[in-house]
Design a protein around this motif. Sequence first.
Motif, PDB file in Angstrom:
ATOM      1  N   ALA A 129       0.831  -1.208   0.000  1.00  0.00           N
ATOM      2  CA  ALA A 129       0.000   0.000   0.000  1.00  0.00           C
ATOM      3  C   ALA A 129       0.862   1.254   0.000  1.00  0.00           C
ATOM      4  O   ALA A 129       0.495   2.267  -0.602  1.00  0.00           O
ATOM      5  CB  ALA A 129      -0.936   0.011   1.201  1.00  0.00           C
ATOM      6  N   GLY A 159      -2.660   5.270  -6.329  1.00  0.00           N
ATOM      7  CA  GLY A 159      -2.619   4.457  -5.116  1.00  0.00           C
ATOM      8  C   GLY A 159      -3.839   4.664  -4.245  1.00  0.00           C
ATOM      9  O   GLY A 159      -4.795   5.358  -4.619  1.00  0.00           O
ATOM     10  N   GLU A 160      -3.796   4.040  -3.066  1.00  0.00           N
ATOM     11  CA  GLU A 160      -4.871   4.165  -2.072  1.00  0.00           C
ATOM     12  C   GLU A 160      -4.279   4.619  -0.749  1.00  0.00           C
ATOM     13  O   GLU A 160      -3.135   4.304  -0.423  1.00  0.00           O
ATOM     14  CB  GLU A 160      -5.590   2.826  -1.877  1.00  0.00           C
ATOM     15  N   SER A 183     -10.355   1.913   1.895  1.00  0.00           N
ATOM     16  CA  SER A 183      -9.429   3.027   2.040  1.00  0.00           C
ATOM     17  C   SER A 183     -10.216   4.324   2.207  1.00  0.00           C
ATOM     18  O   SER A 183     -11.425   4.385   1.955  1.00  0.00           O
ATOM     19  CB  SER A 183      -8.501   3.110   0.832  1.00  0.00           C
ATOM     20  N   PHE A 186      -8.026   7.915  -2.724  1.00  0.00           N
ATOM     21  CA  PHE A 186      -7.059   7.510  -3.741  1.00  0.00           C
ATOM     22  C   PHE A 186      -6.001   8.603  -3.872  1.00  0.00           C
ATOM     23  O   PHE A 186      -6.211   9.748  -3.446  1.00  0.00           O
ATOM     24  CB  PHE A 186      -7.746   7.283  -5.091  1.00  0.00           C
ATOM     25  N   ASN A 208      -1.410   1.405 -11.810  1.00  0.00           N
ATOM     26  CA  ASN A 208      -2.336   1.261 -10.686  1.00  0.00           C
ATOM     27  C   ASN A 208      -1.635   0.473  -9.583  1.00  0.00           C
ATOM     28  O   ASN A 208      -1.548  -0.749  -9.629  1.00  0.00           O
ATOM     29  CB  ASN A 208      -3.625   0.560 -11.103  1.00  0.00           C
ATOM     30  N   ALA A 210      -2.752   0.711  -6.490  1.00  0.00           N
ATOM     31  CA  ALA A 210      -3.738   0.609  -5.415  1.00  0.00           C
ATOM     32  C   ALA A 210      -3.770  -0.798  -4.858  1.00  0.00           C
ATOM     33  O   ALA A 210      -3.485  -1.775  -5.557  1.00  0.00           O
ATOM     34  CB  ALA A 210      -5.117   1.012  -5.929  1.00  0.00           C
ATOM     35  N   THR A 213      -8.407  -1.709  -5.344  1.00  0.00           N
ATOM     36  CA  THR A 213      -9.450  -1.112  -6.169  1.00  0.00           C
ATOM     37  C   THR A 213      -9.037  -0.921  -7.614  1.00  0.00           C
ATOM     38  O   THR A 213      -8.071  -0.201  -7.887  1.00  0.00           O
ATOM     39  CB  THR A 213      -9.868   0.264  -5.593  1.00  0.00           C
ATOM     40  N   LEU A 215      -9.473   0.993 -11.165  1.00  0.00           N
ATOM     41  CA  LEU A 215      -9.708   2.429 -11.309  1.00  0.00           C
ATOM     42  C   LEU A 215     -10.010   2.818 -12.752  1.00  0.00           C
ATOM     43  O   LEU A 215      -9.440   2.271 -13.695  1.00  0.00           O
ATOM     44  CB  LEU A 215      -8.480   3.222 -10.840  1.00  0.00           C
ATOM     45  N   PRO A 246      -5.624  -3.227 -10.094  1.00  0.00           N
ATOM     46  CA  PRO A 246      -4.384  -3.197  -9.329  1.00  0.00           C
ATOM     47  C   PRO A 246      -3.305  -4.074  -9.979  1.00  0.00           C
ATOM     48  O   PRO A 246      -3.542  -5.228 -10.331  1.00  0.00           O
ATOM     49  CB  PRO A 246      -4.801  -3.753  -7.967  1.00  0.00           C
TER      50      PRO A 246
END
Length: 551
Positions: A129, A159-160, A183, A186, A208, A210, A213, A215, A246
């Motif tokens: 993360a 990202g998250e 989260s 973002f 991505n 994340a 999630t 996106l 992701p």
Amino acid sequence: MRHSLLLLASALALLACSSSFASARIVGNVTVNRLCRDQVITAVNGGLPGPTIVVEDGDTLVVRVNNVSPYNVTIHWHGVFQLMSAWADGPEYVTQCPIRPGQSFTYRFNVTRQEGSLLWHAHFKALRATVHGAIIIRPAPGRTYPFPTPFREIPIVLGEWWNADIMDVEEEAVSTGGAPNASNAFTINDTVRFTLVQGRTYLLRVINAALNTPLFFKIANHNFTVVAVDASYTDPYNTDLLVLAPGQTVDALMTADQPLNRYYMAASAYVIPLLAPYVNISTTAIMSYAGAPGNSTPLLPVMPSRNDTETANRFLRSLTGLTSSPHWTPVPLEIDERMFVTTGLGLIACRNPSGVCAGPGGLEVAASMNNVSFVLPQGISIMEAYVNNVSGVYTADFPDNPPLTFDYNNPNNTQNPALFATEKGTRVKQFKYNATVEMVFHNTAVLSSDDHPMHLHGLNFYVVGQGLGNYNPQTDAANLNLVNPQERNTVVVPSLGWVVIRFRANNPGVWFVHCHIDGHVPWGLANAFIIENGPTPDTTLPPPPADLPQC
């Protein structure tokens, strides 16, 4: 061949060396301010995202990781083939034991026959993360891009963010047998403004990173031409929207062809299950034309609804591979191994000491492939057990087909208790060297149906077919794209649908295959593929490095 030396420590110390530049600094955990509050995170060199690694096809990368964080850590070079360097791949308890706090490990590998954008990230629990960054692979000297040279390249790392310690978030989910908390926001890079020159064309390298999630990504009033995904070139594809699960990357050309103004880029959630928690707000950054009025209000793109499957699937299915790419090889037509693998959710008995878990009926949610809910070993990695013939760590009997045939994507089966049962185990699949493999990844409607971005370490694969409903081996097999399918390392198995992939098992080692929605991995949506050695010394896995971490 160039050699690049990087030292990372997690919250990591990083030393980046080329023939003319070296710098170093050591950091511990970092306090950063997001959403108007301070939060301690584990990061690389104090940055979120971490440093961008830029190499050329053919380079050798040497990365020393000094772990000065309070957590175990490994680093995975997501999408890098690791040809004959499987010990450097990074997933914990698959190819190595974790790097303990206060310890170090040096990753050494070549970047071979790849160009485009990838990412590196932690591969220990939920640390990716905040421990992640971009990898940019440029063509080898003497080669150019298969598209007009852009004016500038812009890495964009999505990202998250959690207003919590991400390790605590995962631990709570695992202990209760339920889903992790959503989260709070973002993120886009560590800046909120990019400057464009009107009339110039830019190469956006969108990643991505994340945790959980998929996106949508747009820039107000601007269009893209997709030229690569997952560091594999595509036929040019024109669109005003990108979709990234992701772990996926998209390289896209964008021409600054709009009036002098300021424009928002935005990323928003693509989440299917109606009851799934998600961030219901876009993250934004400003693309400002040079010369634009500084006080103008940026234009905001109109984002799709969070469950717009039609828009997402149209993008994901429309991409095709660039067969004139210098690294393209034909799709295998003769198949040695065929697998039909269901991906989805189920239930197991609650293992919480209280006896009550967060799943339906007080049970524990489990995810599985062919009803096998994968369990990582402890005390030794699968690859060490394989190479050293250590018994009792895994069994090489992962089933090629699900134990039960049913109407997989019929919503009426969502609450069918006869389909809930799954079993925990470390059952892997073993392939002969150079075997050609076709896999049908098939989602199910059991409990809930979500998109599952399935990532295969150590290999790319061809996405030869995608669809909704149940896969029909007669009609759907006749329509597979065996000429120019997109080539990826992470593919979205759509909600209530399926994908068909093909690959050559030509890289000896143990390779993790798993859903890249991080919350699904502790539930068991993972497996490992063992590829046996080939007949020659240069197709035989070398011994482990002397400093390989020990459990």
